[in-house]
Design a protein around this motif. Sequence first.
Motif, PDB file in Angstrom:
ATOM      1  N   PHE A 138      26.481  24.784   2.018  1.00  0.00           N
ATOM      2  CA  PHE A 138      26.654  26.095   1.400  1.00  0.00           C
ATOM      3  C   PHE A 138      25.845  26.177   0.113  1.00  0.00           C
ATOM      4  N   SER A 139      25.031  27.217  -0.004  1.00  0.00           N
ATOM      5  CA  SER A 139      24.214  27.443  -1.192  1.00  0.00           C
ATOM      6  C   SER A 139      24.566  28.796  -1.783  1.00  0.00           C
ATOM      7  N   PHE A 140      24.521  28.871  -3.126  1.00  0.00           N
ATOM      8  CA  PHE A 140      24.900  30.114  -3.795  1.00  0.00           C
ATOM      9  C   PHE A 140      24.104  30.271  -5.072  1.00  0.00           C
ATOM     10  N   SER A 141      23.673  31.504  -5.344  1.00  0.00           N
ATOM     11  CA  SER A 141      23.012  31.811  -6.614  1.00  0.00           C
ATOM     12  C   SER A 141      23.424  33.211  -7.048  1.00  0.00           C
ATOM     13  N   ALA A 142      23.496  33.418  -8.371  1.00  0.00           N
ATOM     14  CA  ALA A 142      23.905  34.723  -8.897  1.00  0.00           C
ATOM     15  C   ALA A 142      23.217  34.953 -10.235  1.00  0.00           C
ATOM     16  N   ARG A 143      23.004  36.223 -10.554  1.00  0.00           N
ATOM     17  CA  ARG A 143      22.411  36.580 -11.836  1.00  0.00           C
ATOM     18  C   ARG A 143      23.114  37.809 -12.396  1.00  0.00           C
ATOM     19  N   TYR A 144      23.124  37.895 -13.702  1.00  0.00           N
ATOM     20  CA  TYR A 144      23.710  39.031 -14.405  1.00  0.00           C
ATOM     21  C   TYR A 144      22.738  39.461 -15.488  1.00  0.00           C
ATOM     22  N   GLY A 194      23.481  38.508  -6.215  1.00  0.00           N
ATOM     23  CA  GLY A 194      23.710  37.148  -5.776  1.00  0.00           C
ATOM     24  C   GLY A 194      23.316  36.941  -4.330  1.00  0.00           C
ATOM     25  N   GLU A 195      23.154  35.695  -3.976  1.00  0.00           N
ATOM     26  CA  GLU A 195      22.793  35.320  -2.608  1.00  0.00           C
ATOM     27  C   GLU A 195      23.556  34.065  -2.219  1.00  0.00           C
ATOM     28  N   ALA A 196      23.889  33.974  -0.960  1.00  0.00           N
ATOM     29  CA  ALA A 196      24.571  32.798  -0.442  1.00  0.00           C
ATOM     30  C   ALA A 196      24.128  32.561   0.983  1.00  0.00           C
ATOM     31  N   SER A 197      24.167  31.312   1.418  1.00  0.00           N
ATOM     32  CA  SER A 197      23.798  31.010   2.799  1.00  0.00           C
ATOM     33  C   SER A 197      24.609  29.827   3.303  1.00  0.00           C
ATOM     34  N   TYR A 198      24.797  29.796   4.614  1.00  0.00           N
ATOM     35  CA  TYR A 198      25.515  28.701   5.254  1.00  0.00           C
ATOM     36  C   TYR A 198      24.775  28.309   6.522  1.00  0.00           C
ATOM     37  N   ASP A 199      24.388  27.032   6.578  1.00  0.00           N
ATOM     38  CA  ASP A 199      23.706  26.500   7.764  1.00  0.00           C
ATOM     39  C   ASP A 199      24.748  26.076   8.788  1.00  0.00           C
ATOM     40  N   ILE A 200      24.913  26.878   9.833  1.00  0.00           N
ATOM     41  CA  ILE A 200      25.836  26.493  10.895  1.00  0.00           C
ATOM     42  C   ILE A 200      25.332  25.224  11.567  1.00  0.00           C
ATOM     43  N   ASP A 201      24.055  25.217  11.904  1.00  0.00           N
ATOM     44  CA  ASP A 201      23.347  24.039  12.380  1.00  0.00           C
ATOM     45  C   ASP A 201      21.877  24.271  12.094  1.00  0.00           C
ATOM     46  N   SER A 202      21.009  23.446  12.659  1.00  0.00           N
ATOM     47  CA  SER A 202      19.590  23.533  12.338  1.00  0.00           C
ATOM     48  C   SER A 202      18.935  24.807  12.859  1.00  0.00           C
ATOM     49  N   LEU A 203      19.581  25.539  13.787  1.00  0.00           N
ATOM     50  CA  LEU A 203      18.965  26.713  14.381  1.00  0.00           C
ATOM     51  C   LEU A 203      19.725  28.001  14.094  1.00  0.00           C
ATOM     52  N   ASN A 204      20.841  27.923  13.396  1.00  0.00           N
ATOM     53  CA  ASN A 204      21.646  29.115  13.140  1.00  0.00           C
ATOM     54  C   ASN A 204      21.988  29.199  11.654  1.00  0.00           C
ATOM     55  N   LEU A 205      21.755  30.364  11.086  1.00  0.00           N
ATOM     56  CA  LEU A 205      21.938  30.565   9.654  1.00  0.00           C
ATOM     57  C   LEU A 205      22.628  31.899   9.399  1.00  0.00           C
ATOM     58  N   ILE A 206      23.620  31.869   8.505  1.00  0.00           N
ATOM     59  CA  ILE A 206      24.237  33.099   8.013  1.00  0.00           C
ATOM     60  C   ILE A 206      23.896  33.229   6.530  1.00  0.00           C
ATOM     61  N   SER A 207      23.367  34.360   6.138  1.00  0.00           N
ATOM     62  CA  SER A 207      23.034  34.587   4.736  1.00  0.00           C
ATOM     63  C   SER A 207      23.675  35.888   4.268  1.00  0.00           C
ATOM     64  N   LEU A 208      24.042  35.900   2.998  1.00  0.00           N
ATOM     65  CA  LEU A 208      24.717  37.041   2.397  1.00  0.00           C
ATOM     66  C   LEU A 208      24.047  37.353   1.073  1.00  0.00           C
ATOM     67  N   SER A 209      23.847  38.622   0.812  1.00  0.00           N
ATOM     68  CA  SER A 209      23.343  39.048  -0.493  1.00  0.00           C
ATOM     69  C   SER A 209      24.162  40.243  -0.965  1.00  0.00           C
ATOM     70  N   PHE A 210      24.303  40.350  -2.260  1.00  0.00           N
ATOM     71  CA  PHE A 210      25.061  41.465  -2.826  1.00  0.00           C
ATOM     72  C   PHE A 210      24.461  41.824  -4.171  1.00  0.00           C
ATOM     73  N   TRP A 211      24.616  43.042  -4.577  1.00  0.00           N
ATOM     74  CA  TRP A 211      24.121  43.477  -5.872  1.00  0.00           C
ATOM     75  C   TRP A 211      24.890  44.710  -6.325  1.00  0.00           C
ATOM     76  N   GLY A 212      24.970  44.852  -7.618  1.00  0.00           N
ATOM     77  CA  GLY A 212      25.666  45.985  -8.189  1.00  0.00           C
ATOM     78  C   GLY A 212      24.995  46.416  -9.483  1.00  0.00           C
ATOM     79  N   TYR A 213      25.242  47.653  -9.862  1.00  0.00           N
ATOM     80  CA  TYR A 213      24.614  48.199 -11.055  1.00  0.00           C
ATOM     81  C   TYR A 213      25.491  49.318 -11.594  1.00  0.00           C
ATOM     82  N   GLN A 214      25.640  49.355 -12.919  1.00  0.00           N
ATOM     83  CA  GLN A 214      26.380  50.423 -13.561  1.00  0.00           C
ATOM     84  C   GLN A 214      25.638  50.792 -14.832  1.00  0.00           C
ATOM     85  N   GLY A 215      25.369  52.081 -14.980  1.00  0.00           N
ATOM     86  CA  GLY A 215      24.606  52.518 -16.142  1.00  0.00           C
ATOM     87  C   GLY A 215      24.990  53.917 -16.569  1.00  0.00           C
ATOM     88  N   SER A 216      24.661  54.225 -17.796  1.00  0.00           N
ATOM     89  CA  SER A 216      24.867  55.573 -18.313  1.00  0.00           C
ATOM     90  C   SER A 216      23.842  55.811 -19.408  1.00  0.00           C
TER      91      SER A 216
END
Length: 810
Positions: free
Chosen positions: A262-268, A312-334
């Motif tokens: 499992f890999s994960f990265s995030a920024r603010y 942010g981004e995250a990924s999970y290697d089910i095995d060498s040929l299958n990958l699930i990846s997730l990304s999310f982002w948000g923004y609030q401004g005025s």
Amino acid sequence: MKHLCLLLLGILISVSVLAQSKISNYQVSGQIVEKLSGKGVPFATVIIKNDSIKVKKAQACDNSGHFSISLVAPLKYTLTVSSVGYKGFSIPLIVSKLKTDLGTLPIEEGIELKGVTITAQKPLVKVDPDKIVYSMESDPEAQANNALEMLRKVPLVTVDAEENITLNGQSNFKVLVNGKSSSMMSTNFKEALKSLPANTIKDIEVITNPSSKYDAEGVGGIINIITTKKTINGYNGSVGSGVDARGSINWSAYLATKIKKFSFSARYYGSQFKQPESGTIGETEYFNNTDYHYSNSNGNSTYKGLSNGFSGEASYDIDSLNLISLSFWGYQGSYENNGFTETQYLNTSDAITRMYYNYMKSKNSFGSLSGNIDYQKTYKKPDKSLTFSYKLDNNPRSVNSTTDIDGITNYPSYSQRSENDAVGREQTFQADYYDPITKTHQIEGGIKFILRENTSNSEIYRDNVMLGNANDLDYTQYIMGAYAGYLIKWKKLSTKTGLRLERTWNDGTSKTSGINTDFTNRLFNLVPYITLSYMPKQGQTIKLSYTQRLSRPGIWYLNPYVNNNDSLNISYGNPALKAEVSHSFELGYTYFTPKFNFSATSSSSFVNNSIERISRVESTGATASTYENIGKDQRYGLNLYASYRPSGKLNIFLNGGGNYSKLEANNGYAITNEGFSYRGSLGGRWTLWKDGSINTNVGIYSSSIMLQGKSSSFYYTSLGVSQYLLKRKLMLSVSTSDPFWHKKKYTNEMKDITFNSHYEYTYLAQNVRLSLTYNFGKMELQVKKARRGIKNDDLKSGGDNQTGGGVTQP
């Protein structure tokens, strides 16, 4: 005697060369590749030394990273590999046979090697056959500037004095973030870029002729913002902050980690930005109106805002040929805008017939919350993949404004307050398939379905009494798309072709004073694409391409609601609008070596049904505006880019181009305008001392051509100094923009047979910025992402402030 000596010298040289050719028959070969992607590294330097550390042979790899070096004797050597923007390395080499194949040698991206800093610089601009890439992380000025300021340095992109953005001369273009659509960027592009620290961006890609896998929307092309994706081993991160002379502040943080599969990265990031007082002057003459023949206005305004964002981004290697990846982002401004305008109308005798003061206050709040999940199935065949993706996007927005009118002559005094709350939801389903059948044949295809639901509720009060003409809107859009592409390579020639089908359903209900007005709009487009590429020599490419691009009318172009809150400026949409269709051609040449990079691209495009804003001045003096497909645009351009790196400590670049535009429309009478425009910038970076550098940049844009006039020219300068400290973990940057001009003036001229107008905008130009960035942790393994995912690039960017010149008719 002299000729005899020359003859003997020639014979000796020939014998020496022949002897050397017979002795040098120990061949060492291999390929330098990127560690993560496995792609060849063009023009990497390979050096072979003997035990005495004396260089025996040195060679630059070819365009795909391959090398082949001849040696005199079978001995023990040391092989060293280096390349700009990568971590160099050395390995022992034992040559004992005539041919030694080292296979693939992986090299990591980076700038340090065992505590020794490599001073060579990564190129600021990389020219690929299908795009131009500007490296933000290679530009030290990115540490102190926001993304909007840095965008001025990107080839083919123009940012004028009023911060209006054009791509390849067009105000209609698409914006992606990491290859995916971003409603935040589509609806609040300038505000989002102002709040986004440039050091959170890795690259900005400019794609002027997108292939059929991209949505067809965007006449000018696509700007793809690639955010930083640092590699990790255990954990790593960075924190940074900056401030400028106007009181603006920005801050950012990044953190990444990996636990087994499992890999994960995030920024603010966040910012508080301020724009000091600016001034405006406007003068208009209406030839067909006697009572309101002249209009004069002058005013001032201030601007400030606050924003926060995360991703942010995250990924999970089910095995060498299958990958699930997730990304999310948000923004609030005025942001808040306070202004004052004094307006006068005069008759043909120069007597005042109408006069009033306008005090304006507005606050806009907006946000975005999005998530994307991809499942990627790969195969034992390299690069073959099947990807399924789903994306959800929510975008709330509210606008509150107050207008206080002080009527002086023939105009009523009143106070008006308007409130608008809107929300948009977007869901996207997509499937993509890619198969490199052989080394010479590749196929790709995919389908996409987009569902957009938008609601907008407004309330308008005049002197604390609700008016009956507030507009509520329910709007739904469905888009079904499918594409197929094919690539064939034959020796030095390659051809890529594709076809994209898009069907759009627009349904809306406009609610005003208890009356519902339903409107519909149906669009069908078939978009072809073809690109021919020829590589005469390694490092040289000639490209010819054709495609179509679309500009779909957005909701505010279609909504039939009549907005007459300002009795002198009435506007309404047109639900019968069709999508603009642009035919785009490009012929380009690129030449790349380790020291010199050159690109020249000629382009042409034409549109026969462009959407133009039509305005008519009525007998009361009010201006009524709507939209129609009445325009014809022809544009021809030449874009040039060159960079020269005589050494690892110096990089000089030149970016420029010119365009000829011919614009036509028919509003009961013919309106035409044509002319040339140009742009150019010159910059450089010098590493004059250890871990320190100086950067400078100057640029100029000529006046731009619009349907009914042109704007003034625009110029800018910048100078920056950066210094690494604490073993390159801490970076200090100081930069200044326009140090020689305290204020600047921007003008706009509009005219036809019925009117003539002049507009001036004066603003504070000079600024100084300071920033600090601290990096910590180790960097080894990158968070994995699916190779293919959702790219919703069909939304019209910029809103009203991105549209071109309109048609005004008294």
